[in-house]
Design a protein around this motif. Structure first.
Motif, mmCIF file in Angstrom:
data_model
loop_
_atom_site.group_PDB
_atom_site.id
_atom_site.type_symbol
_atom_site.label_atom_id
_atom_site.label_comp_id
_atom_site.label_asym_id
_atom_site.label_seq_id
_atom_site.Cartn_x
_atom_site.Cartn_y
_atom_site.Cartn_z
ATOM 1 N N GLY A 196 0.814 -1.205 0.000
ATOM 2 C CA GLY A 196 0.000 0.000 0.000
ATOM 3 C C GLY A 196 0.846 1.251 0.000
ATOM 4 O O GLY A 196 2.054 1.214 -0.215
ATOM 5 N N ALA A 197 0.178 2.364 0.254
ATOM 6 C CA ALA A 197 0.825 3.678 0.332
ATOM 7 C C ALA A 197 -0.164 4.645 0.962
ATOM 8 O O ALA A 197 -1.357 4.363 1.070
ATOM 9 N N TRP A 198 0.351 5.778 1.367
ATOM 10 C CA TRP A 198 -0.481 6.863 1.901
ATOM 11 C C TRP A 198 -0.696 7.861 0.782
ATOM 12 O O TRP A 198 0.259 8.343 0.171
ATOM 13 N N THR B 258 -5.168 -2.001 -4.721
ATOM 14 C CA THR B 258 -5.811 -1.465 -3.517
ATOM 15 C C THR B 258 -7.105 -0.758 -3.912
ATOM 16 O O THR B 258 -7.349 -0.517 -5.099
ATOM 17 N N TRP C 259 -4.351 12.333 4.967
ATOM 18 C CA TRP C 259 -3.584 11.208 4.439
ATOM 19 C C TRP C 259 -4.414 9.937 4.607
ATOM 20 O O TRP C 259 -4.880 9.629 5.696
ATOM 21 N N ASN D 284 -4.565 5.781 3.985
ATOM 22 C CA ASN D 284 -3.758 4.587 3.746
ATOM 23 C C ASN D 284 -4.546 3.639 2.847
ATOM 24 O O ASN D 284 -5.555 3.071 3.258
ATOM 25 N N GLU E 218 -4.501 0.139 1.191
ATOM 26 C CA GLU E 218 -3.777 -1.080 1.555
ATOM 27 C C GLU E 218 -4.548 -2.307 1.095
ATOM 28 O O GLU E 218 -5.778 -2.307 1.066
ATOM 29 N N ASP F 156 5.329 7.121 1.531
ATOM 30 C CA ASP F 156 5.522 5.845 2.255
ATOM 31 C C ASP F 156 4.878 4.638 1.588
ATOM 32 O O ASP F 156 4.120 3.892 2.209
ATOM 33 N N TYR G 160 4.821 0.854 0.393
ATOM 34 C CA TYR G 160 5.441 -0.289 1.077
ATOM 35 C C TYR G 160 4.940 -1.636 0.550
ATOM 36 O O TYR G 160 3.841 -1.739 0.022
#
Length: 98
Positions: free
Chosen positions: A10-12, A46, A58, A60, A62, A94, A96
């Motif tokens: 995922g990512a923000w 996602t 923000w 997330n 995921e 971020d 990941y």
């Protein structure tokens, strides 16, 4: 990673209230792509950030995916889908894979 492993990715993402996604179907998404060498095997996605998403927050995005057999490379990609449909922008931080 090995075939059969479950990976979290995922990512923000953030769409600012001053230039939020609007007036169309433009959206941001995180894709996880699986390859054997240079050969594409499959991908996972996602949920998206879009014009209905919270502004100036923000978020997330995921998801999980199971690593397919014969995977030698995993690639995380942030995409702007339907970039021509609507206005606004989103930012990413971020990203990941775990």
């Amino acid at each position: 990673f090995s075939a059969g492993d479950t990976v979290l990715f995922g990512a923000w993402l953030y769409t600012p209230s001053g230039d939020a996604l609007r007036n169309g179907s433009k959206n941001g998404v995180v894709n996880l792509e699986f390859f054997n060498g240079a050969s594409y095997i499959s991908s996972a996605t996602t949920p998206t950030i879009n014009s209905s998403s919270a502004k100036s927050t923000w978020i997330n995005l995921e998801a999980t995916a199971v690593v397919p057999a014969n995977t030698t490379t995993i690639r995380i990609v942030i995409r702007c889908n339907d970039y021509w449909s609507g206005d606004g922008r989103f930012m990413v931080d971020d990203a990941y894979v775990r």
